[in-house]
Design a protein around this motif. Sequence first.
Motif, PDB file in Angstrom:
ATOM      1  N   PHE A 611       5.734 -25.927 -67.217  1.00 42.98           N
ATOM      2  CA  PHE A 611       5.295 -25.004 -67.438  1.00 42.98           C
ATOM      3  C   PHE A 611       4.149 -24.450 -68.326  1.00 42.98           C
ATOM      4  O   PHE A 611       3.493 -25.204 -68.879  1.00 42.98           O
ATOM      5  N   ILE A 612       3.648 -23.348 -68.076  1.00 39.22           N
ATOM      6  CA  ILE A 612       2.463 -23.128 -68.769  1.00 39.22           C
ATOM      7  C   ILE A 612       2.098 -22.070 -69.155  1.00 39.22           C
ATOM      8  O   ILE A 612       2.870 -21.184 -69.504  1.00 39.22           O
ATOM      9  N   GLY A 613       1.156 -22.701 -70.783  1.00 37.04           N
ATOM     10  CA  GLY A 613       1.031 -21.533 -71.572  1.00 37.04           C
ATOM     11  C   GLY A 613       0.006 -20.407 -71.596  1.00 37.04           C
ATOM     12  O   GLY A 613      -0.216 -20.520 -70.360  1.00 37.04           O
ATOM     13  N   PRO A 614      -0.123 -19.462 -72.342  1.00 37.04           N
ATOM     14  CA  PRO A 614      -1.382 -18.272 -71.748  1.00 37.04           C
ATOM     15  C   PRO A 614      -2.779 -18.703 -72.144  1.00 37.04           C
ATOM     16  O   PRO A 614      -3.004 -18.201 -71.575  1.00 37.04           O
ATOM     17  N   ASP A 615      -2.844 -19.765 -72.858  1.00 39.98           N
ATOM     18  CA  ASP A 615      -4.304 -20.045 -72.421  1.00 39.98           C
ATOM     19  C   ASP A 615      -4.634 -20.706 -70.832  1.00 39.98           C
ATOM     20  O   ASP A 615      -5.614 -20.128 -70.066  1.00 39.98           O
ATOM     21  N   ILE A 616      -3.291 -21.019 -69.770  1.00 41.16           N
ATOM     22  CA  ILE A 616      -3.477 -21.971 -68.533  1.00 41.16           C
ATOM     23  C   ILE A 616      -3.537 -20.694 -67.993  1.00 41.16           C
ATOM     24  O   ILE A 616      -3.796 -20.413 -66.680  1.00 41.16           O
ATOM     25  N   GLN A 617      -2.511 -19.135 -68.370  1.00 47.75           N
ATOM     26  CA  GLN A 617      -2.509 -18.568 -67.669  1.00 47.75           C
ATOM     27  C   GLN A 617      -4.504 -17.809 -67.067  1.00 47.75           C
ATOM     28  O   GLN A 617      -4.257 -17.111 -66.184  1.00 47.75           O
ATOM     29  N   ASP A 618      -4.336 -17.602 -68.610  1.00 46.89           N
ATOM     30  CA  ASP A 618      -5.497 -16.487 -68.949  1.00 46.89           C
ATOM     31  C   ASP A 618      -6.667 -17.440 -67.945  1.00 46.89           C
ATOM     32  O   ASP A 618      -6.898 -16.246 -67.191  1.00 46.89           O
ATOM     33  N   ARG A 619      -7.001 -18.736 -67.086  1.00 54.10           N
ATOM     34  CA  ARG A 619      -7.967 -19.848 -66.548  1.00 54.10           C
ATOM     35  C   ARG A 619      -7.133 -19.241 -65.089  1.00 54.10           C
ATOM     36  O   ARG A 619      -7.482 -20.144 -64.576  1.00 54.10           O
ATOM     37  N   GLY A 620      -6.147 -18.373 -64.591  1.00 55.54           N
ATOM     38  CA  GLY A 620      -6.289 -18.362 -63.072  1.00 55.54           C
ATOM     39  C   GLY A 620      -4.684 -18.870 -63.099  1.00 55.54           C
ATOM     40  O   GLY A 620      -4.264 -18.503 -61.334  1.00 55.54           O
ATOM     41  N   VAL A 621      -4.134 -19.544 -63.151  1.00 56.28           N
ATOM     42  CA  VAL A 621      -3.019 -20.308 -62.875  1.00 56.28           C
ATOM     43  C   VAL A 621      -1.441 -19.658 -63.085  1.00 56.28           C
ATOM     44  O   VAL A 621      -1.566 -19.106 -63.737  1.00 56.28           O
ATOM     45  N   GLU A 622      -1.465 -19.873 -61.858  1.00 58.95           N
ATOM     46  CA  GLU A 622       0.427 -19.014 -61.817  1.00 58.95           C
ATOM     47  C   GLU A 622       1.735 -19.869 -60.957  1.00 58.95           C
ATOM     48  O   GLU A 622       0.971 -20.682 -60.630  1.00 58.95           O
ATOM     49  N   VAL A 623       2.503 -19.196 -60.803  1.00 60.79           N
ATOM     50  CA  VAL A 623       3.480 -19.959 -60.799  1.00 60.79           C
ATOM     51  C   VAL A 623       3.738 -20.479 -59.053  1.00 60.79           C
ATOM     52  O   VAL A 623       3.142 -19.434 -58.522  1.00 60.79           O
ATOM     53  N   GLY A 624       3.791 -21.503 -59.058  1.00 64.74           N
ATOM     54  CA  GLY A 624       3.494 -21.896 -57.650  1.00 64.74           C
ATOM     55  C   GLY A 624       2.878 -22.718 -57.119  1.00 64.74           C
ATOM     56  O   GLY A 624       2.523 -24.047 -56.646  1.00 64.74           O
ATOM     57  N   ASP A 625       1.651 -22.568 -57.791  1.00 62.31           N
ATOM     58  CA  ASP A 625       0.208 -23.490 -58.391  1.00 62.31           C
ATOM     59  C   ASP A 625       0.400 -24.801 -59.015  1.00 62.31           C
ATOM     60  O   ASP A 625       1.153 -25.190 -59.163  1.00 62.31           O
ATOM     61  N   GLN A 626      -0.040 -25.629 -58.270  1.00 61.49           N
ATOM     62  CA  GLN A 626      -0.135 -27.790 -58.630  1.00 61.49           C
ATOM     63  C   GLN A 626      -1.423 -27.606 -60.035  1.00 61.49           C
ATOM     64  O   GLN A 626      -2.236 -26.774 -59.621  1.00 61.49           O
ATOM     65  N   VAL A 627      -0.930 -28.339 -60.446  1.00 64.76           N
ATOM     66  CA  VAL A 627      -1.613 -28.378 -61.602  1.00 64.76           C
ATOM     67  C   VAL A 627      -1.595 -30.644 -61.905  1.00 64.76           C
ATOM     68  O   VAL A 627      -0.470 -31.334 -61.221  1.00 64.76           O
ATOM     69  N   THR A 628      -2.622 -31.138 -62.011  1.00 66.00           N
ATOM     70  CA  THR A 628      -3.504 -32.630 -61.589  1.00 66.00           C
ATOM     71  C   THR A 628      -3.009 -32.548 -63.445  1.00 66.00           C
ATOM     72  O   THR A 628      -4.343 -31.977 -63.839  1.00 66.00           O
ATOM     73  N   LEU A 629      -2.814 -33.270 -64.372  1.00 65.88           N
ATOM     74  CA  LEU A 629      -2.778 -34.074 -65.631  1.00 65.88           C
ATOM     75  C   LEU A 629      -2.534 -35.386 -65.864  1.00 65.88           C
ATOM     76  O   LEU A 629      -1.421 -35.984 -65.030  1.00 65.88           O
TER      77      LEU A 629
END
Length: 849
Positions: A611-629
């Motif tokens: 799940f992503i917080g508001p700061d990551i959402q503001d960077r254009g990341v959406e549900v369904g995207d892939q993130v590398t951590l």
Amino acid sequence: MFRLAYKSVKHNPKRLLLTAVAVALGVALVSATLTLTNALSSGFNSLFSEIYGGTDVIVEQVAEEQADGTGSGNEMFAAGESTFDAQDLAAIQAVDGVSGAYGGLQVTATVLAAGFEPTGDLMSSGGPPTQMFNWTGEPDVDRATLIDGAGPAADGEIVLDVDSAPSLGYEIGDSVTVATVDGVTELTLVGTVRFGESNSLQGAVLAYVTESEAHALTGEDGYQQISVLTEDGADNEAVATAINEVLPDGTRAITGEAKAAEQAAELDDILQYIDIFAIAFALIALFVGSYIIVNTFRIIVTQRTREFGLMRAIGVTGRQLRSMILLEAVVIAIVASTIGIIVGYLGALGMSALVEAFSGDLFGTVTLPPDALLWSYALGSLVTLVSALLPAIHASSISPMEALRESATESKKPLKMRNVVGGAITLLGLVGIFVGLYTGVADPYWYVGAGAMALIIGVTLLAAQVLVPLAFGLRDVLTRMFKIDGKLAANNIRREPRRSANTAAALMIGVMLLALVATFTESLKTVVTSQFTQINAELFVLDTQTGVVPQGAMDIITSADGVDYVSSLSINSVEFEGMPESLVAVEAETADAAYDYDNEPDFTELDGGVFIGPDIQDRGVEVGDQVTLTGDADTLTLEVTGLYNTAEDGSFWVEWSTAEQMYEEVGVVQGLVVLDEDADVDEVQADILEQLSAEYPLVALQQPDQLAALANTFIDLILGVISALLGAALIIAILGVANTLLLSVTERTREIGLLRAVGVRKSSIWRMITIESMVMAVFGTVLGMILGVGLGAALVRALEEFGFTTIAIPWIWLIIYTVGAAIAGVVAAIWPAWRASRMDILKAIATDG
């Protein structure tokens, strides 16, 4: 002109006395703060010199910030990771110029006071902070001199510094209780040491154990740091450079002197924020004081109109007249600033003595630093000069013939221009607030803050326009209540609307800031309380020593009678797109049941994703995207399966099993304890605390309402500190009321004499001045409360993304402020009213002013 200015101030000091006091109070705050932070810096600089000065070269791990050139090696006083092993130690020992290399270990531990009784309270830390190291027996490395007994020679032995041993209730031979990450250890006290020359530890406890004991307590085989002594005559910089060539990546060698300077610079960077904070409040106090200065010099100019006319008649130019008044302001500023510096320094001495009496020696030598003198004189002079500028310009613009007329008084310019400018600035402020609250801009609080500043200035200018009809409206009411005394008071306020408005505005600003802070903190308490009402669990667990609850403590809690389950939460640092972010791990199956998180959908739908917080959402990341951590153990590419909607709580949220893949160790930062339906919360809490007390006395276990009460107490403490700092501005505002009335009484000497001549009693004169003072004080207070509550509510609304959802109005505080304003009005009128009632009737009638 300077001699004229000096003589004018010298011959008429009374009329400028309260102005000087107002400036001195603001300057004293600056002087005291800069003196205290300088003393604190001096004390820690001495500490750093004693810690690192005896060691020629320090070998340590390099923090990520240091690698980027933005920070120091290790966190100040914090135990780092064990990076070095025996091979590193041998390699350093073999470097030319090295006479000895000693591995160092810092143990995360707390030496508990004799007879310490654990309470499970979040604030129960067990005593002052403890710095525990391995004992090498080399004084230059240990930075300690044995005073009594012997050094630790076998496991199970400990030495303490000479001040901490008696303060904690221990003597040589006693069993000392030490709480570590893994539980409680009993060690025998075998000696006491003095740190450096004076054992100045800034309130901390210093302890030493054997190297093998330190390894056992930390559970690590290596060393966190290596201290190097060089041969006589060796160049320490060259030795450090040579050592760097044999060190593993991510580590460095630095001379002891450079390390001490680095730590001192890091501390100074922290202390500068305290200075900025205090200077901001001093500027508020001086800003309020500027209203007094403007009023004072405006009245003085009016009273000296005839004098200025005579000077103009004998050839003094308007420019010279203006310069003379500004020079008078400079004299006042220098005298007031000097008084403020002395008062601030004495206050700093008293504060340091008070802190030392209760918390130990935290400060070095309390001396007045050059920057305190510079800031004090600069701020005092700047505010006084700027405030006196308009009255000086007015004085220089009066024609000689107009000034020589006996009836010359202050020019009664209409309020039209003041109202136009005030209205425009007020409108601009309202637009800024509207844009911040309702247009969806990023960081709305900046727009609200800028709009608030403009609104305050605009309302200050418009206050005169409001005060005139208010005085008209109050005249009948005051007449019915106080007869002729009330009517005269209302007429006096209406007659000089600028002066009365400026006086009320000073108090308005002080009360406005108090009301704003009270509204914000009351709303913050509501937010904090709501956070705890979101806890569905009956108990809350965390560790007060390391921030990570030991697994042994978690096992005790989980297996206790009456406990259904414990839902754990962990907070870690993760790298995303080259930037460090926060990652929160939860137990997905129980998280939503234990706490009402602000997430969509439930954590049970994480399904191995994130799940992503508001700061990551503001960077254009959406549900369904892939993130590398990237964690410290592995890098994972995860699918975004949901959203977390409250800012600052965490950038990424994953389930516990995912975090275990990314990190070598996932520690429990907090646990939510859910009990069986028929369990008694108090009994279960007491039972668990009893089981924890033997091994984990510093683990906190509290009920949500207990935590809420603690949080609210902390918020009230912050409110108290800020209110105390704003108290200087309020005192200045009250002095402003007294000052305006006092000078007004002087200006109205003949008028008061005529009133007395026609039969008005002394008590009536006293009552008239007091009513005038109370009206201005209450008007400023009410206007300040309206502004403060309104702007506080706007600020809370602008911070909605940070969880501020409820605006709470502090009604009790508003009532206190109103009553306090009326009392302040009475107090402020005492001296002016006394002087007015004591006037000699014949002398008053005969006066020229």
